[in-house]
Design an enzyme around this catalytic site. Structure first.
Site, mmCIF file in Angstrom:
data_model
loop_
_atom_site.group_PDB
_atom_site.id
_atom_site.type_symbol
_atom_site.label_atom_id
_atom_site.label_comp_id
_atom_site.label_asym_id
_atom_site.label_seq_id
_atom_site.Cartn_x
_atom_site.Cartn_y
_atom_site.Cartn_z
ATOM 1 N N THR A 142 65.437 38.505 132.024
ATOM 2 C CA THR A 142 66.753 39.006 132.463
ATOM 3 C C THR A 142 66.677 40.544 131.907
ATOM 4 O O THR A 142 66.293 40.824 130.746
ATOM 5 C CB THR A 142 67.930 38.132 131.711
ATOM 6 O OG1 THR A 142 69.337 38.731 132.177
ATOM 7 C CG2 THR A 142 67.794 38.404 130.480
ATOM 8 N N GLY A 148 74.214 41.183 128.503
ATOM 9 C CA GLY A 148 75.119 39.977 127.958
ATOM 10 C C GLY A 148 74.405 38.671 127.895
ATOM 11 O O GLY A 148 74.625 37.913 126.907
ATOM 12 N N LYS A 149 73.635 38.423 128.904
ATOM 13 C CA LYS A 149 73.027 37.133 128.741
ATOM 14 C C LYS A 149 72.112 37.000 127.665
ATOM 15 O O LYS A 149 71.913 35.919 127.097
ATOM 16 C CB LYS A 149 72.117 36.883 130.126
ATOM 17 C CG LYS A 149 72.906 36.750 131.423
ATOM 18 C CD LYS A 149 72.005 36.514 132.295
ATOM 19 C CE LYS A 149 72.405 36.277 133.956
ATOM 20 N NZ LYS A 149 71.575 36.214 134.862
ATOM 21 N N ASP A 189 70.172 32.277 136.293
ATOM 22 C CA ASP A 189 70.730 32.499 137.365
ATOM 23 C C ASP A 189 72.011 31.900 137.346
ATOM 24 O O ASP A 189 72.218 30.719 137.297
ATOM 25 C CB ASP A 189 70.074 32.597 138.912
ATOM 26 C CG ASP A 189 70.536 33.406 139.970
ATOM 27 O OD1 ASP A 189 70.284 34.552 139.703
ATOM 28 O OD2 ASP A 189 71.028 32.979 140.816
ATOM 29 N N SER A 190 73.028 32.749 137.493
ATOM 30 C CA SER A 190 74.570 32.385 136.982
ATOM 31 C C SER A 190 75.310 33.111 137.788
ATOM 32 O O SER A 190 75.188 34.037 138.573
ATOM 33 C CB SER A 190 74.760 32.511 135.612
ATOM 34 O OG SER A 190 74.578 33.861 135.192
ATOM 35 N N ASP A 197 84.079 37.244 132.480
ATOM 36 C CA ASP A 197 84.854 36.616 131.310
ATOM 37 C C ASP A 197 86.395 37.008 131.076
ATOM 38 O O ASP A 197 87.035 36.152 130.931
ATOM 39 C CB ASP A 197 83.930 37.115 129.970
ATOM 40 C CG ASP A 197 82.836 36.283 129.815
ATOM 41 O OD1 ASP A 197 82.648 35.040 130.516
ATOM 42 O OD2 ASP A 197 82.061 36.337 128.880
HETATM 43 P P1 ITT Z 1 69.316 39.210 135.786
HETATM 44 O O1 ITT Z 1 68.996 38.713 137.155
HETATM 45 O O2 ITT Z 1 68.473 40.112 135.074
HETATM 46 O O3 ITT Z 1 69.452 38.032 134.831
HETATM 47 P P2 ITT Z 1 72.159 39.674 136.670
HETATM 48 O O4 ITT Z 1 73.254 40.030 135.965
HETATM 49 O O5 ITT Z 1 71.640 40.502 137.776
HETATM 50 O O6 ITT Z 1 70.914 39.732 135.649
HETATM 51 P P3 ITT Z 1 72.638 37.211 138.336
HETATM 52 O O7 ITT Z 1 71.801 37.599 139.071
HETATM 53 O O8 ITT Z 1 72.025 35.805 137.543
HETATM 54 O O9 ITT Z 1 72.337 38.227 137.016
HETATM 55 O O10 ITT Z 1 74.241 37.501 138.165
HETATM 56 C C1 ITT Z 1 75.146 37.032 137.312
HETATM 57 C C2 ITT Z 1 76.359 37.381 137.623
HETATM 58 O O11 ITT Z 1 77.486 36.506 136.992
HETATM 59 C C3 ITT Z 1 76.886 38.771 137.158
HETATM 60 O O12 ITT Z 1 77.654 39.584 137.689
HETATM 61 C C4 ITT Z 1 77.495 38.412 135.592
HETATM 62 O O13 ITT Z 1 78.186 39.337 135.109
HETATM 63 C C5 ITT Z 1 78.157 37.085 136.077
HETATM 64 N N1 ITT Z 1 78.067 36.079 134.917
HETATM 65 C C6 ITT Z 1 77.171 35.276 134.622
HETATM 66 N N2 ITT Z 1 77.456 34.698 133.596
HETATM 67 C C7 ITT Z 1 78.463 35.108 132.997
HETATM 68 C C8 ITT Z 1 79.341 34.715 131.954
HETATM 69 O O14 ITT Z 1 78.655 34.223 131.052
HETATM 70 N N3 ITT Z 1 80.423 35.470 131.886
HETATM 71 C C9 ITT Z 1 80.758 36.457 132.675
HETATM 72 N N4 ITT Z 1 80.111 36.512 133.657
HETATM 73 C C10 ITT Z 1 78.975 35.899 133.891
#
Ligand code: ITT
Length: 196
Positions: free
Chosen positions: A8, A12-13, A70-71, A156
């Site tokens: 990642t 934050g993650k 992925d979230s 969040d």
């Molecule tokens: P990586 O692919 O490099 O891991 P990314 O931020 O691009 O980073 P994603 O494509 O999975 O990751 O997008 C996740 C989105 O959802 C991103 O905008 C995050 O801010 C949000 N998100 C995921 N988990 C969250 C959490 O625990 N709290 C708040 N927002 C979250």
């Protein structure tokens, strides 16, 4: 201690993974430790597909077991959007504001955070193509009327948890881990790892 690399670029993650996986006995590395600055294109239609794409790319780049997440946030009144496009549906710094605007005047504010994890291993141990372990976690809540709190990251501040009567950004890190989609997904992943 098993070394895994976090696939990642989201700090934050990465913080949440470090605090959840360290105590479970993993040495956690980041892509920056291996000079990997670019992620693959996230072409999947589902969270799980995208997690697998990111895990495999990081495993191939580093030669180490790689864990990808992925979230995103799925909002009922928006037909599940932004969903897999959560990181891309508005410019960085404008996402929570854009989402709040699209929820103006809506009574149904139900939403859930979803987290899909994929742990990709390099080939070996009787797995010529490597093996992959996946897990998912969910967290039910509502879109708040306005942002609140400064902890956590991303959406969040606008994700309200009725049972806690606070937004996710108003929880302590430990409270977030106990209820979050990522906490649930990691606990499921660790359970399947124990069974292998
Ligand atoms: P990586 O692919 O490099 O891991 P990314 O931020 O691009 O980073 P994603 O494509 O999975 O990751 O997008 C996740 C989105 O959802 C991103 O905008 C995050 O801010 C949000 N998100 C995921 N988990 C969250 C959490 O625990 N709290 C708040 N927002 C979250």
């Amino acid at each position: 201690m098993q070394t895994i690399v976090l696939a990642t670029h989201n700090p934050g993650k990465a913080r949440e993974f470090a605090r959840l996986l360290g105590p479970a006995g993993f040495t956690v590395k980041t892509l920056a430790d291996y000079g990997v600055t670019e992620g693959p294109e996230e072409t999947g239609a589902t969270f799980l597909e995208n997690a697998r794409i990111k895990a495999r790319a990081a495993m191939e780049a580093t030669g180490l077991p790689a864990l990808a997440d992925d979230s995103g946030l799925c909002v009922d009144a928006l037909g599940g959007a932004p969903g897999v496009l959560s990181a891309r549906f508005a410019p960085s710094g404008k996402r929570t504001e854009t989402l709040l605007r699209s929820m103006e005047g809506r009574d149904d504010r139900k939403a859930r955070f979803v987290c899909a994890l994929a742990l990709a291993y390099p080939a070996g141990d009787g797995y010529p193509d490597g093996r992959e372990i996946t897990a998912e976690g969910f967290c039910e809540g509502e879109i708040a009327e306005e942002p609140g709190g400064t902890n956590g990251f991303g959406y969040d501040p606008i994700f309200f948890l009725p049972e806690k009567k606070r937004t996710m950004a108003q929880l302590t890190p430990e409270e977030k881990d106990a209820v979050s989609h990522r906490g649930a997904a990691i606990r499921a992943l660790l359970k399947s790892l124990k069974g292998t």
